[in-house]
Scaffold this active site. Sequence first.
Site, PDB file in Angstrom:
ATOM      1  N   MET A   1       2.234   3.395   2.466  1.00 45.51           N
ATOM      2  CA  MET A   1       2.357   4.402   3.333  1.00 45.51           C
ATOM      3  C   MET A   1       0.996   4.811   3.916  1.00 45.51           C
ATOM      4  O   MET A   1      -0.121   4.744   3.423  1.00 45.51           O
ATOM      5  CB  MET A   1       2.674   5.856   2.268  1.00 45.51           C
ATOM      6  CG  MET A   1       4.027   5.818   1.674  1.00 45.51           C
ATOM      7  SD  MET A   1       5.249   5.911   2.881  1.00 45.51           S
ATOM      8  CE  MET A   1       5.291   7.067   3.876  1.00 45.51           C
TER       9      MET A   1
ATOM     10  N   GLN B   1      11.685  -0.923   4.000  1.00 41.72           N
ATOM     11  CA  GLN B   1      11.985  -0.142   2.761  1.00 41.72           C
ATOM     12  C   GLN B   1      12.569   1.126   2.498  1.00 41.72           C
ATOM     13  O   GLN B   1      12.097   2.024   3.544  1.00 41.72           O
ATOM     14  CB  GLN B   1      10.533  -0.173   2.117  1.00 41.72           C
ATOM     15  CG  GLN B   1      10.631   0.060   0.592  1.00 41.72           C
ATOM     16  CD  GLN B   1       9.292   0.282  -0.304  1.00 41.72           C
ATOM     17  OE1 GLN B   1       8.527   1.320   0.318  1.00 41.72           O
ATOM     18  NE2 GLN B   1       9.114  -0.562  -1.328  1.00 41.72           N
TER      19      GLN B   1
ATOM     20  N   CYS C   1       7.183   3.967  -6.162  1.00 38.31           N
ATOM     21  CA  CYS C   1       6.466   5.021  -5.831  1.00 38.31           C
ATOM     22  C   CYS C   1       6.201   6.145  -6.783  1.00 38.31           C
ATOM     23  O   CYS C   1       7.112   6.715  -7.199  1.00 38.31           O
ATOM     24  CB  CYS C   1       6.689   5.679  -4.419  1.00 38.31           C
ATOM     25  SG  CYS C   1       5.609   6.793  -3.922  1.00 38.31           S
TER      26      CYS C   1
ATOM     27  N   LYS D   1      12.204  -3.195  -5.084  1.00 41.54           N
ATOM     28  CA  LYS D   1      10.871  -3.239  -5.622  1.00 41.54           C
ATOM     29  C   LYS D   1      10.639  -2.190  -6.737  1.00 41.54           C
ATOM     30  O   LYS D   1      10.812  -0.868  -6.463  1.00 41.54           O
ATOM     31  CB  LYS D   1       9.779  -3.046  -4.280  1.00 41.54           C
ATOM     32  CG  LYS D   1       8.427  -3.177  -4.777  1.00 41.54           C
ATOM     33  CD  LYS D   1       7.476  -2.983  -3.551  1.00 41.54           C
ATOM     34  CE  LYS D   1       5.974  -3.358  -3.884  1.00 41.54           C
ATOM     35  NZ  LYS D   1       5.298  -2.277  -4.621  1.00 41.54           N
TER      36      LYS D   1
ATOM     37  N   GLY E   1       0.686  -6.646  -6.978  1.00 43.36           N
ATOM     38  CA  GLY E   1      -0.425  -5.760  -7.737  1.00 43.36           C
ATOM     39  C   GLY E   1      -1.768  -6.684  -8.287  1.00 43.36           C
ATOM     40  O   GLY E   1      -1.716  -7.457  -8.969  1.00 43.36           O
ATOM     41  N   GLY E   2      -2.867  -5.916  -7.438  1.00 48.39           N
ATOM     42  CA  GLY E   2      -4.195  -6.810  -7.857  1.00 48.39           C
ATOM     43  C   GLY E   2      -4.395  -7.957  -7.330  1.00 48.39           C
ATOM     44  O   GLY E   2      -5.577  -8.615  -7.657  1.00 48.39           O
TER      45      GLY E   2
ATOM     46  N   GLY F   1      -1.127  -6.309  -1.280  1.00 49.41           N
ATOM     47  CA  GLY F   1      -1.011  -4.916  -0.744  1.00 49.41           C
ATOM     48  C   GLY F   1      -2.746  -4.535   0.101  1.00 49.41           C
ATOM     49  O   GLY F   1      -2.860  -4.962   1.046  1.00 49.41           O
ATOM     50  N   ARG F   2      -3.360  -4.207  -0.898  1.00 48.99           N
ATOM     51  CA  ARG F   2      -4.604  -3.489  -0.219  1.00 48.99           C
ATOM     52  C   ARG F   2      -5.591  -4.428   0.296  1.00 48.99           C
ATOM     53  O   ARG F   2      -6.367  -4.003   1.289  1.00 48.99           O
ATOM     54  CB  ARG F   2      -5.358  -2.445  -1.276  1.00 48.99           C
ATOM     55  CG  ARG F   2      -4.556  -1.228  -1.536  1.00 48.99           C
ATOM     56  CD  ARG F   2      -5.289  -0.413  -2.741  1.00 48.99           C
ATOM     57  NE  ARG F   2      -4.896  -0.929  -3.769  1.00 48.99           N
ATOM     58  CZ  ARG F   2      -5.524  -0.592  -5.008  1.00 48.99           C
ATOM     59  NH1 ARG F   2      -6.183   0.273  -4.973  1.00 48.99           N
ATOM     60  NH2 ARG F   2      -4.977  -1.333  -6.200  1.00 48.99           N
TER      61      ARG F   2
END
Length: 353
Positions: free
Chosen positions: A30, A82, A112, A151, A224-225, A245-246
């Site tokens: 988001m 999504q 989420c 997901k 994740g990570g 992701g990030r």
Amino acid sequence: MVDKATTSTRMNPDTTAADAARRFSVAPMMDWTPRDQRAFARTLTRRALLYTEMVTTGAILHGSPRERFLGYSAIEQPLALQLGGSDPLELAECAAIAEQWGYAEVNLNVGCPSDRVQNNLIGACLMAYPELVARCVAAMRAAVTIPVTVKCRIGIDDQDDEADLAHFIDTVAASGCTTFIVHARKAWLQGLSPKQNRDVPPLDYERIHRLKQARPALHIGLNGGLKTLQACQQELAMVDSVMVGREAYQNPWLLAHVDRDIFGDAGTPPTRLEAMQAFRPYVASRLAEGVRLNHITRHILGLFSGCRGGRRFRRYLSETAHRSDAGLDVYDRAMALIAEQDARREPPERMTY
């Protein structure tokens, strides 16, 4: 620029563009993965699967104009939508709309942890209702020919992770879903904020490895990570796909090496300045539509992280791109600042992903 597909592409779900690209994907986030970020990502990787931010069924069915929630540029493909929701009929209708708009995949958000979405029975709270998720997926699959994927998390709150995750996966798989992307952290819906849920619960890759070993017929992806392509390659020996992701957002240069290192493509990755130059026509087209420059350039601020001149580049765009009259001249000046600093030379610690 094409904002909407005029006809849907009817494809065999076993051989779709999304399936081919899913080996490496950029996570839906988001405020971080709107259309401008995705278009920029395409200057760095042609092969990775990209995801929209989560869009709720209510926004699609009742929001106006629909372009605001579903619009994208053709260059973003392969692209997955999504969805957030829990009503099978509404999800089926939205999945059909997504296929009409040309999306390559529809993904149901069961991960989420936000309080806001929990109140509407959206996101990670659905892990407590596997039968409902199965009905949602079955309805969506009946409405489209493109892949419908899920997901999720490894668990929520006080669930017994191993048993409850297995029950969730098996129940939803019985509806015909064969692809699950699993975030390797539990979501604590009581006691942790959405931000804390991204960091505080410990990562448990081994649980996802065991899930894949026990269910070889399913496509199991890990999220994740993950911070390096080396780590992604290591995980791909044990799971079917990885989702980043990030790190892909904060250090987008990682994406420049995905096609070569993950998909095995030949060729040399573009330089950072070449990526900016390739992005320039898109920036010009969006400015012509009335989009503010800072809404576009906020997604490229991390491109020169660790490079000579990178801090100056970020500061210049941060202080200038928000002005009402900021245009391509500001974008070009940002590129010139980097060129002046000979930013193409990579620091040794940034060479390997």
